[in-house]
Write a protein that holds these residues in place. Structure first.
Motif, PDB file in Angstrom:
ATOM      1  N   GLU A  77       0.857  -1.207   0.000  1.00  0.00           N
ATOM      2  CA  GLU A  77       0.000   0.000   0.000  1.00  0.00           C
ATOM      3  C   GLU A  77       0.882   1.241   0.000  1.00  0.00           C
ATOM      4  OE1 GLU A  77      -2.512   0.432   3.421  1.00  0.00           O
ATOM      5  OE2 GLU A  77      -3.375   2.334   2.688  1.00  0.00           O
ATOM      6  N   ASN A  83      -4.257   4.835  -1.951  1.00  0.00           N
ATOM      7  CA  ASN A  83      -5.401   5.483  -1.271  1.00  0.00           C
ATOM      8  C   ASN A  83      -5.980   6.578  -2.151  1.00  0.00           C
ATOM      9  OD1 ASN A  83      -5.509   4.345   1.588  1.00  0.00           O
ATOM     10  ND2 ASN A  83      -3.320   4.742   1.295  1.00  0.00           N
ATOM     11  N   GLU A 127      -7.960   2.197  -2.651  1.00  0.00           N
ATOM     12  CA  GLU A 127      -8.531   2.145  -1.304  1.00  0.00           C
ATOM     13  C   GLU A 127      -9.365   3.399  -1.067  1.00  0.00           C
ATOM     14  OE1 GLU A 127      -5.944   1.239   1.892  1.00  0.00           O
ATOM     15  OE2 GLU A 127      -4.953  -0.401   0.833  1.00  0.00           O
ATOM     16  N   ASP A 159     -11.517   0.846   2.738  1.00  0.00           N
ATOM     17  CA  ASP A 159     -10.515   1.031   3.792  1.00  0.00           C
ATOM     18  C   ASP A 159     -11.204   1.306   5.135  1.00  0.00           C
ATOM     19  OD1 ASP A 159      -8.042   1.295   4.850  1.00  0.00           O
ATOM     20  OD2 ASP A 159      -7.448   3.053   3.659  1.00  0.00           O
ATOM     21  N   LYS A 173     -10.924  -3.686   4.176  1.00  0.00           N
ATOM     22  CA  LYS A 173      -9.849  -3.703   5.157  1.00  0.00           C
ATOM     23  C   LYS A 173     -10.435  -3.409   6.527  1.00  0.00           C
ATOM     24  CE  LYS A 173      -5.682  -2.229   3.647  1.00  0.00           C
ATOM     25  NZ  LYS A 173      -4.702  -1.244   3.151  1.00  0.00           N
ATOM     26  N   GLU A 182      -5.950  -4.778   9.070  1.00  0.00           N
ATOM     27  CA  GLU A 182      -4.925  -3.730   9.159  1.00  0.00           C
ATOM     28  C   GLU A 182      -4.345  -3.703  10.566  1.00  0.00           C
ATOM     29  OE1 GLU A 182      -5.756   0.098   6.460  1.00  0.00           O
ATOM     30  OE2 GLU A 182      -7.258  -0.209   8.031  1.00  0.00           O
TER      31      GLU A 182
HETATM   32 MG    MG Z   1      -5.301   2.694   3.183  1.00  0.00          MG
END
Ligand code: MG
Ligand code: C2E
Ligand code: MG
Length: 678
Positions: free
Chosen positions: A446, A507, A539, A569, A590, A626
């Motif tokens: 990421e 992201n 994300e 996310d 996530k 995460e």
């Molecule tokens: Mg993220």
């Protein structure tokens, strides 16, 4: 200007009347005088002629006088008298009304064609002049009564001529002619002329005045128009056209005046500025239309006016912002009380075009701090306080303090440095590996943006992403991150040609949903690096999707067509549900690290994580946990069926060039384990 014109008009009228009257009077007078003088001259000439004609008869007449000293009638009846009378008649053929007389040196009339005058003595300066040796004339005006007793004005022209010594006892002769009628006719003519001139003068004056009045009227009209225009201009400059309230300019001038008065010592207490902003005006304006919006703005103005005193000021600063100046306050509480009153006024909904509209208002309060401050600074302080009030939620007020100012200054500085940072490419990516829980291999990394700040060193995104989002700079920032992430992925893929499933997670900020430019940017970026859609995972946070539901679903459809995977996310931190994931066609989710962290200590958190994993798997979504920091957490997640994990247990976010090494180590570790198992 009108007053000046009126005065000029009045002065002209008086001057014209005076001049006109004077000129008519003098013309009339001089013409009468000229007539009289002409008559006198003519009379004198006739007298001269008569004197010459009858001169031979003076001697016989003198004898008759001597003969009849006491009986005047006998003198006339005498042959000498008769001869003189007929000579007089002969020399004045056209005249019926004349009088001729001969005088001795004392003015006694010795002969006259009118018997009643004989032996009368004349006392007149004109006669004295004649006796002195030079002819003289004068006009004799007197009144007589006619047979019916009516008074009549008579005008006679009289000429006296001296006689030579040989004519003695006669010393002078006079000729009197009755010019009453002639002079009356002349006077009448004069009068008519005077009337005509007067009328012409009046006509000229009236015409002049009419033209003047037309000019004046036009002038007045243009002056009125001018005044009107000036007034409108004034209204435009100082008043808001929608609400009729004073505008920003007016507000600033008033504030400047207060500061000036305060500096001169003519103002007692401090004063306060309240800046207000409607919380949902935009929505009302867009849903009910501009007219309804204007109506609301007016009503808000009325309500605000109800909250202030007669000396205070309510102005519309622009848009849905209003400014209030509260004068002569004793202390801060008074200004705060006004803010509370305003909120109370806003409790009641507005009736706009038949709709009940609830509106709330955010208020920033700032109090004047004395002479070293300017109007602009006080407005700025109130504005900072208002922004803070808005951040605190709808319908709040905030009182400005110095820390707020410092924060605002910091914010502005940060804004500028973000801009410069973007230009100077001070932002770079770190990558946080995502591990397949089963195999232990790296499936993706990421991209997490960092700022290499020239003074503060490496900064994490929470120091600048929220502000970048607010000021609209997150888009270019995300583009830089995306571009670099794809470029780095290409490098990694070259290191591991057999590892074709390696992807990169990027992201994506909520701002990308305003308009739809990101699709093109993503496509171009993928093309530029010869990558496919499936090499990229985007994300998105729950809250950003919620706010932009419709736009998001359209955009997501397009992205999916391109093969880009979508990843929700921080799942569990927002309000969304799994149904959203399904509706918006997400591929992955996530689980927020807060659940993972709590899992060890809270049964509830553990249950939540378990349910998310189960439902995610059921919907066919790849679930990533995460913030996995411990082996224990990983073991639990594994037992729950979680597919991927990401966290400090594996690694802290790495630099791009560190990733191949990390991947390799994971491959090596996995081979070792496989060997061990075998
Ligand atoms: Mg993220
Ligand atoms: P996120 O996308 O949820 O990223 C995960 C954050 O958790 C990262 O923080 C990461 O460093 C941190 N993290 C990961 N594993 C652990 C762990 O085991 N323990 C702890 N304590 N933390 C862990 P970071 O890098 O500070 O990023 C914060 C947030 O900033 C990100 O949350 C993401 O929402 C946002 N962000 C980061 N980079 C970008 C970007 O390029 N564009 C946008 N729009 N947002 C970004
Ligand atoms: Mg996250």
């Amino acid at each position: 200007m009108t007053k000046l014109l009126q005065s000029i008009w009045l002065a002209t009228t008086i001057l014209f009347c005076l001049l006109g009257g004077l000129s008519l009077w003098s013309t009339h007078n001089s013409s009468t005088m000229a007539h009289q003088e002409a008559l006198e001259r003519e009379n004198q000439l006739r007298a001269e002629l008569l004197k010459r004609s009858i001169a031979p008869l003076f001697e016989p007449m003198a004898q008759a006088v001597a003969q009849y000293p006491a009986v005047p009638s006998r003198r006339l009846e005498s042959p000498a008298g008769q001869a003189l009378l007929s000579a007089i008649d002969d020399n004045t053929p056209d005249e019926s009304d004349i009088s001729v007389a001969l005088y001795d040196a004392n003015g006694k009339i010795l002969f006259s064609n009118h018997t009643y005058k004989i032996d009368k003595t004349l006392e007149s300066p004109a006669f004295d002049q004649a006796i002195g040796g030079s002819a003289s004339n004068h006009i004799d005006q007197f009144t007589t009564a006619d047979t019916e007793g009516e008074q009549r004005e008579q005008t006679w022209v009289v000429s006296y001529l001296p006689l030579p010594e040989e004519a003695l006892p006669f010393a002078a002769i006079s000729l009197e002619r009755n010019h009453t009628q002639l002079l009356a006719a002349l006077a009448q003519k004069n009068h008519r002329a005077l009337m005509t001139e007067g009328l012409a003068f009046i006509a000229f004056y009236v015409a002049l005045m009419l033209s003047l009045s037309v000019i004046l009227r036009n002038f007045r009209r243009s002056e009125a128009r001018h005044r009107n225009l000036e007034q409108k201009l004034q209204e435009h400059t100082f008043y808001d056209q929608v609400t009729g309230l004073p505008n920003r300019q007016n507000f600033i001038e008033r504030l400047e005046y207060l500061f000036k008065s305060s500096a001169e010592g003519s103002l007692n207490g401090p004063f306060a500025v309240l800046l207000t902003d409607l919380d949902s005006f935009k929505v009302i304006n867009e849903s009910l239309g501009h007219q309804a919006g204007n109506q609301l703005l007016k009503s808000v103005g009325h309500r605000l006016n109800r909250c202030v005193g007669p000396n205070d000021l309510v102005a519309r600063m622009g848009g849905d912002e209003y400014g209030l100046i509260i004068e002569n306050i004793d202390d801060v509480t008074e200004a705060i009380q006004t803010a509370k009153n305003i909120h109370e006024q806003f409790q009641e909904p507005y009736m706009i075009q038949g709709h009940r509209v609830s509106e709330s208002i955010s208020i920033g309060v700032a109090i004047s701090q004395g002479q070293n401050q300017t109007a602009e600074e006080l407005i700025r302080d109130a504005d900072i306080a208002m922004s803070r009030a808005k951040q605190n939620g709808r319908g709040h007020y905030e009182l400005f303090n110095v820390e707020m100012h410092q924060e605002a200054v910091n914010r502005i500085e940060l804004e500028n440095s973000i801009r410069h940072g973007l230009e100077r490419r001070e932002f770079f990516n770190r990558y946080h590996p995502i591990i397949d829980v089963e195999s232990g291999l790296t499936v993706s990394a990421e991209a997490l943006v960092r700022w290499n700040h020239p003074e503060r060193g490496e900064l994490a995104p929470n120091h600048f992403i929220p502000l970048a989002e607010e000021i609209g700079l997150v888009k270019p920032l995300d583009q830089q991150v995306l571009d670099k992430a794809l470029a780095d992925l290409c490098v990694w893929k070259k290191h591991f040609p057999e590892h074709s499933g390696l992807t990169v997670n990027v992201n994506h900020s909520a701002q990308h949903f305003h308009g739809r430019p990101s699709l093109e940017v993503i496509l171009n970026s993928l093309e530029a690096h010869s990558l496919r859609g499936r090499d990229l995972k985007l994300e998105l946070t729950e809250s950003s999707i919620l706010k932009n539901d419709l736009v998001a679903s359209a955009l997501f459809g397009e992205l999916r067509k391109m093969g880009v995977h979508l990843c929700m996310d921080d799942f569990g931190t927002g309000f969304s549900s799994l149904s959203y994931l399904h509706k918006l066609s997400f591929d992955m989710l996530k689980i927020d690290m807060s659940f993972v962290a709590e899992m060890l200590y809270s049964d509830e958190a553990r249950k939540i994580v378990h349910s998310i994993i189960e439902m995610g798997n059921h919907l066919g979504l790849g679930v990533t946990a995460e913030g996995v920091e411990t082996q224990e957490q990983l073991d639990i997640l594994k037992s729950m069926g979680c597919r991927y994990a990401q966290g400090y247990l594996f690694s802290k976010p790495l630099l791009a060039e560190e990733i191949p090494d990390f991947i390799q180590k994971r491959i090596d570790a996995q081979s070792k384990t496989a060997e061990n198992l075998a």
